[in-house]
Motif scaffolding. Structure first.
Motif, PDB file in Angstrom:
ATOM      1  N   PHE A 140       8.010  -5.667   6.125  1.00 29.45           N
ATOM      2  CA  PHE A 140       8.028  -5.387   7.564  1.00 29.45           C
ATOM      3  C   PHE A 140       7.227  -4.133   7.900  1.00 29.45           C
ATOM      4  N   ILE A 141       7.345  -3.121   7.074  1.00 29.85           N
ATOM      5  CA  ILE A 141       6.607  -1.872   7.336  1.00 29.85           C
ATOM      6  C   ILE A 141       5.103  -2.103   7.242  1.00 29.85           C
ATOM      7  N   LYS A 142       4.673  -2.871   6.238  1.00 27.07           N
ATOM      8  CA  LYS A 142       3.236  -3.189   6.111  1.00 27.07           C
ATOM      9  C   LYS A 142       2.759  -3.983   7.326  1.00 27.07           C
ATOM     10  N   ALA A 143       3.561  -4.974   7.742  1.00 29.08           N
ATOM     11  CA  ALA A 143       3.191  -5.789   8.894  1.00 29.08           C
ATOM     12  C   ALA A 143       3.179  -4.957  10.177  1.00 29.08           C
ATOM     13  N   CYS A 144       4.095  -4.024  10.255  1.00 25.84           N
ATOM     14  CA  CYS A 144       4.144  -3.153  11.434  1.00 25.84           C
ATOM     15  C   CYS A 144       2.876  -2.310  11.538  1.00 25.84           C
ATOM     16  N   LYS A 145       2.409  -1.805  10.405  1.00 23.19           N
ATOM     17  CA  LYS A 145       1.185  -0.987  10.412  1.00 23.19           C
ATOM     18  C   LYS A 145      -0.020  -1.815  10.867  1.00 23.19           C
ATOM     19  N   ILE A 146      -0.113  -3.051  10.366  1.00 17.89           N
ATOM     20  CA  ILE A 146      -1.215  -3.927  10.785  1.00 17.89           C
ATOM     21  C   ILE A 146      -1.114  -4.191  12.292  1.00 17.89           C
ATOM     22  N   THR A 147       0.102  -4.408  12.775  1.00 23.37           N
ATOM     23  CA  THR A 147       0.312  -4.680  14.199  1.00 23.37           C
ATOM     24  C   THR A 147      -0.117  -3.497  15.049  1.00 23.37           C
ATOM     25  N   LYS A 448      -2.039 -13.019  14.077  1.00 27.61           N
ATOM     26  CA  LYS A 448      -3.221 -13.567  13.411  1.00 27.61           C
ATOM     27  C   LYS A 448      -3.714 -12.642  12.305  1.00 27.61           C
ATOM     28  N   LYS A 449      -3.769 -11.338  12.595  1.00 28.35           N
ATOM     29  CA  LYS A 449      -4.281 -10.388  11.606  1.00 28.35           C
ATOM     30  C   LYS A 449      -3.325 -10.234  10.420  1.00 28.35           C
ATOM     31  N   ILE A 450      -2.031 -10.335  10.675  1.00 29.84           N
ATOM     32  CA  ILE A 450      -1.064 -10.267   9.570  1.00 29.84           C
ATOM     33  C   ILE A 450      -1.229 -11.475   8.658  1.00 29.84           C
ATOM     34  N   LEU A 451      -1.354 -12.655   9.229  1.00 30.75           N
ATOM     35  CA  LEU A 451      -1.519 -13.870   8.417  1.00 30.75           C
ATOM     36  C   LEU A 451      -2.845 -13.844   7.664  1.00 30.75           C
ATOM     37  N   ASP A 452      -3.886 -13.315   8.302  1.00 23.21           N
ATOM     38  CA  ASP A 452      -5.174 -13.167   7.595  1.00 23.21           C
ATOM     39  C   ASP A 452      -5.012 -12.247   6.391  1.00 23.21           C
ATOM     40  N   PHE A 453      -4.285 -11.156   6.580  1.00 21.73           N
ATOM     41  CA  PHE A 453      -4.052 -10.203   5.489  1.00 21.73           C
ATOM     42  C   PHE A 453      -3.287 -10.883   4.352  1.00 21.73           C
ATOM     43  N   MET A 471       4.845 -12.478   6.646  1.00 15.60           N
ATOM     44  CA  MET A 471       4.656 -13.718   7.395  1.00 15.60           C
ATOM     45  C   MET A 471       5.810 -13.937   8.372  1.00 15.60           C
ATOM     46  N   ALA A 472       7.009 -13.557   7.963  1.00 19.64           N
ATOM     47  CA  ALA A 472       8.170 -13.659   8.861  1.00 19.64           C
ATOM     48  C   ALA A 472       8.013 -12.717  10.055  1.00 19.64           C
ATOM     49  N   PHE A 473       7.450 -11.540   9.808  1.00 24.32           N
ATOM     50  CA  PHE A 473       7.178 -10.584  10.894  1.00 24.32           C
ATOM     51  C   PHE A 473       6.186 -11.196  11.893  1.00 24.32           C
ATOM     52  N   ALA A 474       5.153 -11.860  11.358  1.00 19.61           N
ATOM     53  CA  ALA A 474       4.154 -12.503  12.225  1.00 19.61           C
ATOM     54  C   ALA A 474       4.781 -13.607  13.062  1.00 19.61           C
ATOM     55  N   GLU A 475       5.677 -14.376  12.447  1.00 17.84           N
ATOM     56  CA  GLU A 475       6.374 -15.428  13.193  1.00 17.84           C
ATOM     57  C   GLU A 475       7.207 -14.839  14.327  1.00 17.84           C
ATOM     58  N   SER A 476       7.838 -13.707  14.070  1.00 20.92           N
ATOM     59  CA  SER A 476       8.664 -13.058  15.106  1.00 20.92           C
ATOM     60  C   SER A 476       7.811 -12.639  16.295  1.00 20.92           C
ATOM     61  N   LEU A 477       6.609 -12.146  16.028  1.00 27.82           N
ATOM     62  CA  LEU A 477       5.704 -11.782  17.121  1.00 27.82           C
ATOM     63  C   LEU A 477       5.318 -13.002  17.945  1.00 27.82           C
ATOM     64  N   GLU A 478       5.085 -14.119  17.265  1.00 36.53           N
ATOM     65  CA  GLU A 478       4.739 -15.341  17.991  1.00 36.53           C
ATOM     66  C   GLU A 478       5.903 -15.835  18.844  1.00 36.53           C
ATOM     67  N   GLU A 479       7.103 -15.591  18.388  1.00 34.33           N
ATOM     68  CA  GLU A 479       8.276 -16.016  19.164  1.00 34.33           C
ATOM     69  C   GLU A 479       8.364 -15.295  20.500  1.00 34.33           C
ATOM     70  N   ILE A 480       7.772 -14.100  20.596  1.00 38.49           N
ATOM     71  CA  ILE A 480       7.734 -13.400  21.889  1.00 38.49           C
ATOM     72  C   ILE A 480       6.975 -14.253  22.904  1.00 38.49           C
ATOM     73  N   MET A 543       9.631   1.041  17.183  1.00 38.94           N
ATOM     74  CA  MET A 543      11.073   1.243  17.307  1.00 38.94           C
ATOM     75  C   MET A 543      11.849   0.010  16.849  1.00 38.94           C
ATOM     76  N   ALA A 544      11.327  -1.182  17.130  1.00 38.13           N
ATOM     77  CA  ALA A 544      11.984  -2.399  16.648  1.00 38.13           C
ATOM     78  C   ALA A 544      11.978  -2.446  15.121  1.00 38.13           C
ATOM     79  N   THR A 545      10.851  -2.082  14.526  1.00 35.99           N
ATOM     80  CA  THR A 545      10.766  -2.075  13.054  1.00 35.99           C
ATOM     81  C   THR A 545      11.714  -1.039  12.463  1.00 35.99           C
ATOM     82  N   GLU A 546      11.796   0.113  13.081  1.00 30.27           N
ATOM     83  CA  GLU A 546      12.671   1.178  12.572  1.00 30.27           C
ATOM     84  C   GLU A 546      14.142   0.773  12.610  1.00 30.27           C
ATOM     85  N   ILE A 547      14.584   0.162  13.718  1.00 31.54           N
ATOM     86  CA  ILE A 547      16.001  -0.209  13.809  1.00 31.54           C
ATOM     87  C   ILE A 547      16.327  -1.327  12.830  1.00 31.54           C
ATOM     88  N   VAL A 548      15.388  -2.263  12.633  1.00 35.76           N
ATOM     89  CA  VAL A 548      15.617  -3.367  11.702  1.00 35.76           C
ATOM     90  C   VAL A 548      15.703  -2.848  10.271  1.00 35.76           C
TER      91      VAL A 548
END
Length: 561
Positions: A140-147, A448-453, A471-480, A543-548
């Protein structure tokens, strides 16, 4: 997933777990389920076509709102982890004023994915075993940085006082207000918010704040009847008649705050009472004569909390002399009120009689003991007393006021919250003048960039389980994006979200493509004027990543006595 949550709750009830003494996976699952349930409540509040919540309390009071922070404050929660979500929302509100719903919903999506990862099922295929919480956190932290990097790359900066800057700030303001219960008043409220902020920060754009913008709500009329004044208006009244006459010394209204009693405590010795009364009257007369010579027009006093027979610290004798001197006396304040108004209006407080009597007439330094206003006026609107302190023509800090009008208390409360959020957004824009596309464009591009990574590093040194978490982090973003479309009443919301994703994947220069939910059109969000502040969007993700990650690290709930 819902069956998993239901079954787990059932197991807890059957086995009689005490929520305050859970350990290991039971503690993690309990925390996640509690937080996901909060997200499920908040999910329908996301977006410009969100639903509303009707909140009732034990007194039968009713509030209808779609403000996430208001909803969370109203919910009675027992689970400690769910209270963390409330604190997350309040923290987001305090820092950014907007995005309180988005940050909670994204957190719940991430936690829902985390529960699947912990159980060993995610992304449509079975994992050989559950993933350790620390590996999920690392992913999640790696995905958050890419985001965050992706969002920064999508941002556009501007000059605040340029025509482009004014246009972008107004569009961001409109985007913020579109998601409010009173979104039908968007055009006029966005103008009010922008004008208020310009007034508040006209003297010093580097020292910006929303605390000194005064909002006065009055029932009756519509939002269109609201008025803006370039000075402070106090919701207060007088205990003497108001004498609308300027001081003869400087053609201004001079006001002073007194934090001491004009009366003296009487002794029980009846033989001295006549002497004490005369002494008290003489003392009061000398004080009021001095105030008159100083050109004081209005006096503010503090309540006498030690006087059991009256809520005021002023006697009938004092009132009589004030009336003879044509000095208006404000209804006595509490000490907190006195300090608050002293700070906002920059009115000095005289703390004792000796300090007052030490003031010399016609001394150039006397203005350090009182405050001068160009005009002070008094009006009553719908039984609400208002005192106008007009200092707009003098050099100094401007405290603008908006008189909000509305048909009901409920509408006024929602309008006040909306104005507050819009002002916070403008404040953040002035601090960091950068905007990003709304309409879920940032989330889809980051996904998209997370999945590419993940594809590029499938055989690298990065742990495969961390890649699954990313990949789960990327899916969560798409759910928004999916949730925004669903809340807007689109029957094919999944297809629309997938269409936006495909545009980002297959087209060049498509990073700003999202959906304008007011028009139900896919396109460039900068062209549609659907914009958000960079600081707000970055705060939502971080903040969402930190609380999770904080919740996933908890493996035991320890009760304290």
């Amino acid at each position: 997933m819902d069956k998993l949550l239901t079954q787990y709750n059932h197991n807890l009830n059957e086995e009689g777990y005490n929520i305050n003494s859970l350990k290991g996976n039971d503690a993690i699952y309990s925390n996640i389920i509690a937080c996901v349930s909060i997200g499920d409540i908040m999910k329908s509040l996301l977006g410009p076509k969100s639903r509303d919540k009707l909140i009732t309390n034990r007194y039968g009071e009713i509030v209808v709102t779609n403000d996430g922070c208001t909803v969370l404050k109203s919910i009675q929660l027992d689970h400690p982890a769910s209270k963390m979500m409330v604190e997350l929302s309040q923290s987001m509100d305090n820092q950014n004023g907007d995005g309180t719903t988005s940050v909670v919903v994204l957190s719940s999506f991430l936690l829902r994915k985390s529960l699947k990862l912990l159980k060993g099922t995610s992304l449509g295929f079975a994992i050989s075993r559950g993933i350790h919480p620390i590996k999920i956190i690392n992913g999640f932290i790696k995905a958050c940085k890419i985001t965050l990097d992706s969002i920064v790359s999508q941002s556009k900066s501007f000059t605040i006082q340029s025509p482009q800057g004014i246009d972008l700030m107004t569009k961001v303001c409109k985007t913020t207000l579109n998601s409010k219960l009173i979104s039908h008043t968007n055009p006029i409220l966005s103008k009010y918010a922008y004008y208020l902020f310009l007034l508040n920060n006209s003297n010093n754009m580097n020292n910006i704040t929303t605390n000194l913008i005064n909002i006065v709500s009055i029932e009756g009329g519509s939002v269109e009847d609201s008025l803006i004044f370039p000075y402070f208006i106090m919701e207060h009244s007088f205990i003497t008649p108001f004498y609308p006459k300027q001081s003869s010394l400087n053609n201004h209204f001079n006001i002073v705050f007194l934090n001491f009693s004009l009366t003296k405590n009487l002794n029980n010795n009846s033989s001295n009472i006549e002497f004490i009364l005369k002494e008290e009257e003489s003392n009061i007369k000398s004080i009021i004569v001095l105030l008159k010579k100083l050109g004081i027009s209005v006096v503010g006093l503090v309540q006498d909390l030690n006087h059991s027979q009256s809520q005021f610290m002023i006697s009938n004798i004092a009132l009589s002399y004030f009336n003879k001197a044509k000095i208006s006396v404000l209804k006595p304040f509490t000490l907190d009120q006195l300090l608050n108004y002293s700070s906002k209006l920059n009115i000095p407080i005289i703390v004792n009689q000796n300090q007052l009597k030490s003031i010399k007439i016609n001394n150039e330094n006397n203005n350090s003991f009182y405050k001068s206003f160009r005009s002070i006026s008094y009006q009553v609107i719908n039984n609400k007393s208002l005192i106008h302190f007009d200092n707009s023509n003098n050099n100094g800090y401007i405290l603008p006021t908006i008189l909000l009008r509305g048909t009901t208390t409920m509408e006024l409360n929602e309008t006040e919250r909306a104005i507050h959020d819009a002002l916070c957004v403008l404040r953040n824009l002035i601090r960091d003048p950068k905007v990003v596309p709304g309409g879920s464009a940032c989330e889809i591009e980051a996904s998209k960039k997370i999945l590419d990574f993940c594809r590029e590093n499938n055989s690298s040194k990065i742990n495969n389980e961390e890649l699954v978490a990313m990949m789960a982090f990327a899916e969560s973003l798409e759910e928004i994006a999916e949730t925004l479309c669903y809340n807007s009443g689109m029957d094919n919301h999944l297809e629309i979200a997938l269409q936006i994703k495909n545009i980002h994947i297959n087209s060049n220069n498509s990073s700003d493509i999202g959906i304008d939910l007011k028009k139900n059109k896919i396109g460039d969000m900068f062209d549609f004027g659907v914009l958000e502040t960079l600081s707000n969007k970055m705060a939502q993700i971080s903040m969402a990543t930190e609380i999770v990650t904080s919740i996933l690290k908890i493996d035991e709930i320890i009760p304290c006595t």
